[in-house]
Write a protein that holds these residues in place. Structure first.
Motif, PDB file in Angstrom:
ATOM      1  N   ARG B  56       0.884  -1.183  -0.123  1.00 21.79           N
ATOM      2  CA  ARG B  56       0.008   0.102  -0.075  1.00 21.79           C
ATOM      3  C   ARG B  56       0.817   1.272  -0.114  1.00 21.79           C
ATOM      4  NH1 ARG B  56      -5.547   1.269   3.385  1.00 21.79           N
ATOM      5  NH2 ARG B  56      -6.335   0.176   1.410  1.00 21.79           N
ATOM      6  N   VAL B  57       0.425   2.270  -0.684  1.00 21.64           N
ATOM      7  CA  VAL B  57       1.215   3.438  -0.969  1.00 21.64           C
ATOM      8  C   VAL B  57       0.407   4.537  -0.553  1.00 21.64           C
ATOM      9  CG1 VAL B  57       3.004   4.692  -2.472  1.00 21.64           C
ATOM     10  CG2 VAL B  57       2.268   2.478  -3.046  1.00 21.64           C
ATOM     11  N   ARG B  58       0.839   5.206   0.355  1.00 21.77           N
ATOM     12  CA  ARG B  58       0.132   6.439   0.803  1.00 21.77           C
ATOM     13  C   ARG B  58       0.255   7.667  -0.532  1.00 21.77           C
ATOM     14  NH1 ARG B  58      -0.283   6.592   6.195  1.00 21.77           N
ATOM     15  NH2 ARG B  58       1.713   5.416   6.323  1.00 21.77           N
ATOM     16  N   ALA B  59      -0.419   7.355  -1.624  1.00 22.37           N
ATOM     17  CA  ALA B  59      -0.285   8.162  -2.715  1.00 22.37           C
ATOM     18  C   ALA B  59      -1.685   7.835  -3.358  1.00 22.37           C
ATOM     19  CB  ALA B  59       0.828   7.847  -3.594  1.00 22.37           C
ATOM     20  N   GLY B  60      -2.838   8.559  -2.794  1.00 25.26           N
ATOM     21  CA  GLY B  60      -4.062   8.315  -3.542  1.00 25.26           C
ATOM     22  C   GLY B  60      -4.429   9.482  -4.332  1.00 25.26           C
ATOM     23  N   VAL B 165      -9.128   6.732  -3.043  1.00 25.78           N
ATOM     24  CA  VAL B 165      -9.127   8.276  -2.675  1.00 25.78           C
ATOM     25  C   VAL B 165      -7.717   8.434  -1.853  1.00 25.78           C
ATOM     26  CG1 VAL B 165     -10.074   9.944  -1.161  1.00 25.78           C
ATOM     27  CG2 VAL B 165     -11.454   8.588  -2.831  1.00 25.78           C
ATOM     28  N   ASP B 166      -7.541   7.709  -0.693  1.00 24.13           N
ATOM     29  CA  ASP B 166      -6.438   7.834   0.263  1.00 24.13           C
ATOM     30  C   ASP B 166      -5.076   7.161  -0.244  1.00 24.13           C
ATOM     31  OD1 ASP B 166      -7.778   9.856   1.734  1.00 24.13           O
ATOM     32  OD2 ASP B 166      -8.410   8.120   3.163  1.00 24.13           O
ATOM     33  N   TYR B 167      -5.321   6.263  -0.702  1.00 30.00           N
ATOM     34  CA  TYR B 167      -4.251   5.105  -1.127  1.00 30.00           C
ATOM     35  C   TYR B 167      -4.040   4.614  -2.309  1.00 30.00           C
ATOM     36  CZ  TYR B 167      -4.249   5.548   3.969  1.00 30.00           C
ATOM     37  OH  TYR B 167      -4.449   5.890   5.322  1.00 30.00           O
ATOM     38  N   ALA B 168      -2.954   4.197  -2.838  1.00 31.09           N
ATOM     39  CA  ALA B 168      -2.735   3.059  -3.977  1.00 31.09           C
ATOM     40  C   ALA B 168      -2.490   1.776  -3.391  1.00 31.09           C
ATOM     41  CB  ALA B 168      -1.811   3.716  -4.950  1.00 31.09           C
ATOM     42  N   ASP B 169      -2.916   0.645  -3.991  1.00 31.47           N
ATOM     43  CA  ASP B 169      -2.823  -0.563  -3.536  1.00 31.47           C
ATOM     44  C   ASP B 169      -2.219  -1.585  -4.805  1.00 31.47           C
ATOM     45  OD1 ASP B 169      -3.801  -1.093  -0.756  1.00 31.47           O
ATOM     46  OD2 ASP B 169      -5.253   0.340  -1.702  1.00 31.47           O
ATOM     47  N   LEU B 170      -1.388  -2.222  -4.408  1.00 37.87           N
ATOM     48  CA  LEU B 170      -0.898  -3.478  -5.592  1.00 37.87           C
ATOM     49  C   LEU B 170      -0.708  -4.469  -4.658  1.00 37.87           C
ATOM     50  CD1 LEU B 170       0.672  -3.849  -8.287  1.00 37.87           C
ATOM     51  CD2 LEU B 170       2.897  -3.642  -6.996  1.00 37.87           C
ATOM     52  N   ALA B 171      -1.625  -5.598  -5.255  1.00 39.67           N
ATOM     53  CA  ALA B 171      -1.863  -6.993  -4.528  1.00 39.67           C
ATOM     54  C   ALA B 171      -1.770  -8.213  -5.600  1.00 39.67           C
ATOM     55  CB  ALA B 171      -3.101  -7.145  -3.928  1.00 39.67           C
ATOM     56  N   MET B 172      -1.201  -9.188  -5.043  1.00 34.91           N
ATOM     57  CA  MET B 172      -1.005 -10.567  -5.610  1.00 34.91           C
ATOM     58  C   MET B 172      -0.443 -11.617  -4.873  1.00 34.91           C
ATOM     59  SD  MET B 172       2.572 -10.002  -7.402  1.00 34.91           S
ATOM     60  CE  MET B 172       2.400  -8.140  -7.725  1.00 34.91           C
ATOM     61  N   THR B 173      -1.027 -12.720  -5.482  1.00 36.72           N
ATOM     62  CA  THR B 173      -0.688 -14.020  -4.738  1.00 36.72           C
ATOM     63  C   THR B 173       0.364 -14.842  -5.663  1.00 36.72           C
ATOM     64  OG1 THR B 173      -2.945 -14.093  -3.491  1.00 36.72           O
ATOM     65  CG2 THR B 173      -1.681 -16.227  -3.675  1.00 36.72           C
ATOM     66  N   PRO B 226     -14.154  22.828   0.192  1.00 34.92           N
ATOM     67  CA  PRO B 226     -13.193  23.878  -0.155  1.00 34.92           C
ATOM     68  C   PRO B 226     -11.869  23.870   0.220  1.00 34.92           C
ATOM     69  CG  PRO B 226     -14.794  24.733   1.356  1.00 34.92           C
ATOM     70  CD  PRO B 226     -15.067  23.356   1.533  1.00 34.92           C
ATOM     71  N   LEU B 227     -10.907  24.095  -0.490  1.00 32.95           N
ATOM     72  CA  LEU B 227      -9.391  23.955   0.002  1.00 32.95           C
ATOM     73  C   LEU B 227      -9.255  22.824   0.814  1.00 32.95           C
ATOM     74  CD1 LEU B 227      -9.530  27.704   1.298  1.00 32.95           C
ATOM     75  CD2 LEU B 227      -8.625  26.747  -1.004  1.00 32.95           C
ATOM     76  N   HIS B 228      -9.477  21.733   0.216  1.00 28.36           N
ATOM     77  CA  HIS B 228      -9.368  20.311   1.028  1.00 28.36           C
ATOM     78  C   HIS B 228      -8.911  19.518  -0.183  1.00 28.36           C
ATOM     79  CE1 HIS B 228     -10.527  16.491   2.853  1.00 28.36           C
ATOM     80  NE2 HIS B 228     -10.688  17.261   4.073  1.00 28.36           N
ATOM     81  N   PRO B 229      -7.952  18.504   0.229  1.00 28.72           N
ATOM     82  CA  PRO B 229      -7.537  17.508  -0.788  1.00 28.72           C
ATOM     83  C   PRO B 229      -8.580  16.721  -1.363  1.00 28.72           C
ATOM     84  CG  PRO B 229      -6.294  17.350   1.367  1.00 28.72           C
ATOM     85  CD  PRO B 229      -7.436  18.294   1.627  1.00 28.72           C
ATOM     86  N   TYR B 230      -9.802  16.539  -0.788  1.00 28.86           N
ATOM     87  CA  TYR B 230     -10.844  15.700  -1.256  1.00 28.86           C
ATOM     88  C   TYR B 230     -11.558  16.462  -2.260  1.00 28.86           C
ATOM     89  CZ  TYR B 230     -10.041  12.330   2.339  1.00 28.86           C
ATOM     90  OH  TYR B 230      -9.304  11.390   3.075  1.00 28.86           O
ATOM     91  N   GLN B 231     -11.424  17.786  -2.444  1.00 33.65           N
ATOM     92  CA  GLN B 231     -12.232  18.572  -3.501  1.00 33.65           C
ATOM     93  C   GLN B 231     -11.903  18.133  -4.909  1.00 33.65           C
ATOM     94  OE1 GLN B 231     -11.092  22.674  -3.954  1.00 33.65           O
ATOM     95  NE2 GLN B 231     -13.293  23.092  -4.490  1.00 33.65           N
ATOM     96  N   ALA B 232     -10.527  17.802  -5.148  1.00 32.39           N
ATOM     97  CA  ALA B 232     -10.464  17.421  -6.520  1.00 32.39           C
ATOM     98  C   ALA B 232     -10.822  16.024  -6.774  1.00 32.39           C
ATOM     99  CB  ALA B 232      -8.852  17.387  -6.999  1.00 32.39           C
ATOM    100  N   VAL B 233     -10.781  14.993  -5.740  1.00 31.50           N
ATOM    101  CA  VAL B 233     -11.403  13.527  -5.920  1.00 31.50           C
ATOM    102  C   VAL B 233     -12.766  13.610  -6.248  1.00 31.50           C
ATOM    103  CG1 VAL B 233     -11.649  11.818  -4.580  1.00 31.50           C
ATOM    104  CG2 VAL B 233      -9.674  12.993  -4.281  1.00 31.50           C
ATOM    105  N   MET B 234     -13.354  14.856  -5.626  1.00 35.88           N
ATOM    106  CA  MET B 234     -14.730  14.681  -5.993  1.00 35.88           C
ATOM    107  C   MET B 234     -15.514  15.130  -7.381  1.00 35.88           C
ATOM    108  SD  MET B 234     -15.677  13.618  -3.108  1.00 35.88           S
ATOM    109  CE  MET B 234     -17.544  14.132  -3.029  1.00 35.88           C
ATOM    110  N   SER B 235     -14.453  15.373  -8.373  1.00 33.40           N
ATOM    111  CA  SER B 235     -14.872  15.404  -9.592  1.00 33.40           C
ATOM    112  C   SER B 235     -14.442  14.695 -10.750  1.00 33.40           C
ATOM    113  CB  SER B 235     -14.525  17.256  -9.966  1.00 33.40           C
ATOM    114  OG  SER B 235     -13.192  17.483 -10.073  1.00 33.40           O
ATOM    115  N   ASP B 236     -14.625  14.605 -11.747  1.00 34.39           N
ATOM    116  CA  ASP B 236     -14.069  13.780 -12.879  1.00 34.39           C
ATOM    117  C   ASP B 236     -13.159  14.516 -13.611  1.00 34.39           C
ATOM    118  OD1 ASP B 236     -15.560  11.683 -12.556  1.00 34.39           O
ATOM    119  OD2 ASP B 236     -17.126  11.976 -13.964  1.00 34.39           O
ATOM    120  N   GLY B 237     -11.975  14.104 -14.169  1.00 36.80           N
ATOM    121  CA  GLY B 237     -10.928  14.874 -14.763  1.00 36.80           C
ATOM    122  C   GLY B 237     -10.500  13.878 -15.815  1.00 36.80           C
ATOM    123  N   GLU B 238      -9.573  14.255 -16.418  1.00 38.01           N
ATOM    124  CA  GLU B 238      -9.006  13.501 -17.448  1.00 38.01           C
ATOM    125  C   GLU B 238      -7.485  13.428 -17.342  1.00 38.01           C
ATOM    126  OE1 GLU B 238     -10.006  15.179 -21.265  1.00 38.01           O
ATOM    127  OE2 GLU B 238     -11.677  13.822 -21.494  1.00 38.01           O
TER     128      GLU B 238
END
Lengths: 734, 493
Positions: B56-60, B165-173, B226-238
């Protein structure tokens, strides 16, 4: 100043599509050696390890591993003992987590069902699970399980009923006692029986809808014979024969301690677990009755090849199954056959690519049985026209393994994957414990998973070829659902005789009305109470017309969609329903005993037989008429007990009315009718929020389940009786 | 209040699990910390020869710089392409050609920035040259998605990569015998990620993935941050505007050892894991992680409901209240409140709103929306039952919430809510992959990989805590609501 549009450049924001087309095709995952040879000519300045660049295309990244499977499954450290009453117990101590996993396997599968009562084992298992115990009624029991954090699933299979129970260790004794009570002292509430029975009836109708289910049924009937517990499926006829008393009798006879296996994984010591299990299950008494037959007869391989087709004109894709009887889990060549199937899975898509690249999804399985042979199946979903080709490719490919024409490389490519999946399936200790308890239950070697794993790991090409030659049979059973008109050549090019698949399901006879005089008398009595509750028999008999408006939702493809409905009825059985679905065209249904039409604004059509049957059912169920069924000589009214009134009119209509024991008002109406196709629709209406309208009691909230699924949910916005409706208004075309 | 169920009351007492029993989960876990800050959690399960890996990477998505939507997904997805060396026939030549293409593209962008004075002919030439240079760089590779082929060849299953949103995950078995492969692949990738096939990947990841709910939901809640890291998460982008240099910079700053948590569960010894971790990860530089972004607490300025009309949609009423981030001591209370409100037919909101005369037909609560690394929302949403209006639902929700803050939950309610969490947490540890995910989740979201810590915190929550938190955070003052309503003319599906 004019703004010129920017040229669409490759790397500009929108240019990605072009680029995607340019992308080089992925390099073939060729042998490591070839990649190495090419890479050697390259000089790299930056390398993580000195040899990395030389092998940078090596799919093992320069690492060398032991031979596949050289690390196997560990033997499960299970302790076992048998209680004096015959319950076999397996325990495994696992200190990692304070969680208990418990499996109970009982010899109460479909094989134990009495002749003609197919479906009884499933109903019994469901009732054991949900029907309450002697100590706790069903709702209290569910809450108790929730408070203890217990999850519990029950299933009936061909030769066993299986209970899977999990909970935190601290809830073990209390939660397992509930399971014990379910198995040994179930309550079997009448309501629970109705629900289980109704769910089983609904499942019959659903069985004829999915191609996968139809194919499995047809395939098994051909392979195992129609009467085998492995292939026979509950039908309306068999379910109609099952009564509450059958479930009680089935339970008494087959839920017995001897032969039952209970397996537990926990963080408790083996000694402590033994004490607890003795306390919990030691008092389970052996039933007086004779022991039950628990096994199914071993099927003989189908003597000759067959090809069956369900011709469905609307099918763009075909579903195909090809195969025959398989083997047992304890067969020494089971592991080899897993490899054969995986080679089929790897190579069938390649063969299709070579043949022109149409669409086909494949899956080949070797599904073993424990106490009887299992099945070998290749399933495919294929674009309609290529159906015959796909069948031929599968036959050729199966033949190739049969005659041993495959390479070492083909085998090695699939071996690691088979091993990983096998190990993954048994990754948790509880997975292995279930496998171990099945071995105990069916009397096969305890180390079967480990030995199968080793067999997969070590099977040579010669071993696999030998197994394939012995196990893959020339006489295959083939079943197809598809549109024959699309096929690019007839199926007779594959096999001379193509048998049609009969998709109709024997229609249910009417609900079995208990014809004994006592039940009929009770029926009259119960109906009289209901008449009184609804406003009195005279009041009901005086209803000359009714107009009721509903608002609510109907499920359209599973999505609740708002609708309004206006029902009108007049003496002489003139009936009209106007529906208006949100965003849909308003529709009207009209029937007066002679004429039946279905209309939209500006246009009417004669009603189809299926719709007409539905409308007649609606009229039959109109409450003020249903309640007066004792005044209709064509109708029979009975009360078999459990606050149920059965009303039927010959074989045509039947309704099962559940009456509130306090108010005598109907709570639920269960009815069924058969469509032209033979499929049966079952309807369950729940009536609530009773109010009085013009002296007649009428439910203002009606929830309808169709084949067990929620369909309509409506509230009454207006109900009027004897308001002086005119036949001309009802007849008016929209 | 209908939540007092007499049949239930008799069983209110369920023994609390002794701490010692739960501690067994931790005793079975070995924690490895490398000097550079990388944390590995290892559980030995020798029963079956497979090993589940979860990184898990703290890079969401919340960490994406403004205008760089899709970057988090591109970063975790770059694993598929291998490393600078693995997957390349000639790393130096590949990089030289790729850099040349990038240089030409930079020139092109600079030209485009001139606006109307664009020289089409020059642009066309640059485009062709860039295209050729990029193609040339691809000729030095072993094809696209090299590591994916490595995984297939080596019998990997359960392969997943995803930026949330908060993290990126890479999983495998992987088969236990091939465990070292994971260390070698992941180590090389983290050391020197590759940009090969960047443009195809950017295209592939262009569709917004893993966004927190539908567009409408995001639009309705977007204004709360407003002025919050989740603001951008709450919209679609390209992702189309992301440059390869953005990806490099993002990974350099976020994919650093202190930002990574690894869980390994299965047939592997802790000693082997430590040896391989040291061999393959010790060289990663101990770059300090980026400082957390400033988050202005979500603000609800308007208590009147936002109404969004959506054709063909079943109406939904949603109420949300700002709540503190996951590190708040009250965090476990929110989890219990969620269960108390909506878990099972006996829960408060179900009993009150979905009972015999239902106001709602479906009901759910989310304790942490859209994430919990920053101050977020506690959300309740419901669909009106037939014949009921959104206003009735709104009133119903308010009624339930008012009861929450005036009356403490009964002992049996709390017992059931705790039992739910305990069974859920213990149950998900059954499979190796489930336990691995649980370890990284517990560590990153609750600050400790020890499940017993979380359960102890849940057990320590008192009925008064539930009432207090409801009063403090879930009060009408911070009430916001959006309603999706069906509109005329829409197509009912």
């Amino acid at each position: 100043m004019s703004i010129r549009p920017l040229p669409a450049f490759l790397f500009a924001a929108a240019g990605g599509l072009l680029l995607a087309q340019l992308a080089a095709p992925p390099a073939k995952p060729g042998g490591a050696g070839a990649a190495k040879a090419k890479a050697k000519t390259v000089v790299a300045k930056k390398a993580e390890t000195s040899d990395a660049v030389a092998v940078s295309g090596d799919l093992s990244l320069g690492l060398r591993f032991g031979p596949p499977g050289s690390r196997g499954l560990r033997p499960l450290p299970a302790a076992s003992f048998t209680l004096p009453n015959g319950v076999k117990v397996l325990t495994v101590e696992n200190r990692e987590s304070p969680m208990v996993h418990l499996f109970a396997l009982v010899r109460a599968g479909a094989a134990a069902e009495p002749a003609g009562k197919t479906g009884l084992a499933s109903i019994a298992a469901r009732m054991v699970r949900t029907g309450g115990t002697a100590a706790l009624a069903a709702p209290a029991l569910e809450e108790r399980l929730a408070a203890l954090g217990v999850t519990l699933e029950a299933t009936a299979l061909d030769t066993r009923a299986q209970f899977v129970w999990r909970a935190p260790t601290d809830s073990f004794s209390d939660g397992a006692a509930i399971l014990r009570d379910m198995l040994t002292a179930p309550r079997f509430d009448a309501d629970a029986f109705d629900q289980s029975h109704e769910m089983a009836m609904s499942a019959v109708a659903e069985r004829s809808s999915g191609p996968g289910l139809i194919l499995s049924r047809v395939f098994r009937e051909k392979v195992f014979g129609p009467a085998s517990a492995l292939s026979r499926q509950p039908g309306y006829d068999s379910l109609e024969k099952i009564a509450h008393a059958d479930v009680v009798a089935f339970h008494r006879r087959h839920y017995r301690p001897e032969g039952t296996v209970i397996a537990i994984e926990s963080d408790l010591s083996a000694a402590e677990m033994k004490l607890r299990i003795e306390g919990l299950f030691g008092a389970w008494k052996t039933a007086e009755s004779e022991a039950a037959p628990a096994t199914v007869e071993a099927p003989a391989p189908a003597p000759s090849a067959s090809l069956s087709l369900a011709d469905r004109a609307e099918a763009r894709q075909s579903a195909v199954v090809i195969g025959h009887v398989g083997g047992r889990a304890a067969d020494p060549d089971y592991g080899a056959m897993l490899l054969v199937c995986e080679m089929l899975n790897a190579n069938l898509p390649r063969r299709v690519r070579e043949a022109g690249g149409w669409r086909a999804d494949w899956s080949a399985v070797w599904e073993p049985g424990f106490d009887r042979p299992g099945e070998f199946m290749v399933r495919a979903l294929v674009e309609g026209p290529y159906t015959p080709q796909a069948i031929q490719i599968a036959k050729d490919e199966i033949n190739r393994y049969r005659s041993g024409q495959f390479t070492d490389r083909e085998l090695e490519v699939v071996r690691t994957g088979v091993l990983t999946r096998f190990a993954l399936r048994l990754q948790a200790t509880s997975d292995q414990l279930l496998e171990r308890s099945l071995a105990e239950f069916y009397g096969v070697p305890a180390d079967l998973p480990a030995s199968t794993y080793t067999a997969v790991a070590t099977a040579t090409r010669a071993d696999v070829a030998k197994a394939a030659a012995a196990r893959l049979l020339p006489a295959q059973t083939i079943a197809v659902i598809g549109s024959a008109s699309l096929f690019d050549k007839p199926l007779t090019t594959i096999l001379a005789r193509v048998e049609p698949i009969d998709l109709t399901i024997a229609r249910p006879t009417s609900s079995k009305t208990q014809n004994d005089p006592e039940s009929l008398a009770r029926g009259k009595e119960a109906l009289a109470l209901m008449q009184k509750a609804l406003g009195g028999a005279d009041k009901l008999a005086a209803v000359q017309d009714a107009s009721i408006r509903y608002e609510g939702t109907v499920a359209v493809n599973g999505t609740p969609t708002p609708l309004t409905v206006h029902d009108r009825w007049m003496q002489g059985d003139i009936y009209r329903q106007d529906q208006s679905l949100k965003n849909g065209v308003p529709r009207s249904f009209f029937y007066n005993g002679r004429i039946a039409w279905l209309g939209v604004p500006g246009y009417v059509d004669p009603m189809s037989p299926d719709t007409l049957a539905q409308v007649r059912g609606e009229i039959f169920r109109l409450l003020f008429r249903l309640a007066l069924s004792d005044r209709d000589s064509k109708r029979q009214v009975a009360a078999p007990g459990g606050n149920v009134i059965l009303v039927n009119e010959g074989d045509k209509y039947s309704v099962r009315i559940h009456v509130d024991p306090q108010t005598h008002l109907p709570q639920r109406l269960l009815s069924r009718w058969t469509l032209a196709s033979g499929a049966v629709v079952s309807i369950e209406e729940s009536l609530s929020n009773w109010k009085e309208f013009d002296g007649v009691q009428w439910p203002t909230h009606i929830e309808t389940r169709r084949n067990g699924r929620k369909s309509d949910d409506v509230t009454v916005v207006e109900a009027r009786f004897n308001s002086g409706l005119k036949a001309a208004d009802l007849e008016r075309k929209p | 209040m209908p939540m007092l169920l007499p049949a239930f009351a008799a069983f209110a007492q369920t023994p609390t699990p002794p701490g010692d029993r739960l501690a067994s989960l931790t005793r079975a876990t070995t924690e490895i910390r490398l000097p550079n800050g990388l944390q590995l959690l290892v559980v030995e399960r020798p029963q079956s020869p497979v090993v589940a890996f979860h990184l898990r990477v703290r890079a969401g998505m919340a960490d994406e710089p403004a205008g760089q939507t899709g970057l988090a997904q591109l970063a975790i997805g770059s694993f598929l392409q291998g490393s600078e060396v693995w997957g390349s026939r000639n790393p130096a030549a590949e990089k030289a050609a790729f850099d040349e293409a990038e240089k030409l593209l930079a020139t092109m962008r600079a030209e485009q920035a001139k606006g109307e004075q664009i020289d089409d002919i020059k642009q066309g030439r640059l485009d062709t040259q860039a295209r050729l240079a990029y193609q040339r760089s691809n000729e030095f590779t072993h094809g696209s998605r090299f590591f994916e082929r490595v995984l297939m060849e080596n019998g990997a299953t359960g392969f997943e990569y995803r930026a949330a949103v908060d993290y990126a995950d890479l999983a495998m078995t992987l088969p236990a015998l091939r465990s070292e492969l994971w260390f070698r692949m992941v180590g090389a990738w983290l050391q020197a990620p590759s940009l090969r096939y960047f443009y195809e990947d950017r295209q592939r990841f262009n569709e917004p993935r893993g966004r927190p709910g539908s567009q409408v939901r995001m639009a309705a809640f977007g204004g709360v941050f407003p002025l919050h890291p989740y603001q951008a998460v709450m919209s679609d982008g390209e992702a189309a505007n992301v440059l390869s240099s953005d990806l490099t910079a993002f990974m350099k700053s976020h994919y650093v050892p202190a930002n990574l948590t690894v869980a390994i569960v299965g047939d592997i010894s802790a000693a082997d894991a430590r040896r391989w971790a040291e061999q393959y990860f010790a060289k990663l530089p101990a770059t300090p992680p980026p400082t957390p972004r400033n988050a202005v607490a979500p603000k609800v300025e308007n208590t009147s409901p936002a109404r969004v009309a959506v054709p063909g949609q079943w109406p939904v009423a949603a109420a949300a209240w700002p709540r503190p981030d996951g590190n708040s001591p009250d965090d476990p209370v929110f989890d219990l409140l969620q269960a108390l409100l909506t878990a099972g037919p006996g829960s408060r909101a179900h009993a009150e709103l979905a009972g015999p005369t239902p106001v709602v037909r479906a009901l759910s609560a989310t304790a942490r929306y859209p994430g919990a690394r920053y101050a977020a929302l506690f959300e309740v949403e419901a669909e009106p039952a037939p014949g009921r209006s959104l206003d009735e639902v709104d009133l119903g929700i308010q009624r339930v919430m008012t009861a929450m803050k005036t009356e403490r939950p009964a002992a049996d309610e709390l017992t059931r809510a705790r039992a739910l969490w305990r069974t859920r947490l213990l149950g998900e540890a059954r499979t190796a992959a489930g336990r691995a995910l649980q370890l990284v989740r517990s560590q990153t979201e609750h600050g400790s990989y020890k499940i017993e810590d979380r359960l102890a915190k849940l057990d320590a929550v008192t009925p008064e805590d539930c009432r207090r938190v409801a009063e403090q955070y879930l009060s009408g003052l911070h009430f916001t609501l959006f309603q999706l309503t069906a509109v005329e003319g829409g197509e009912a599906q």
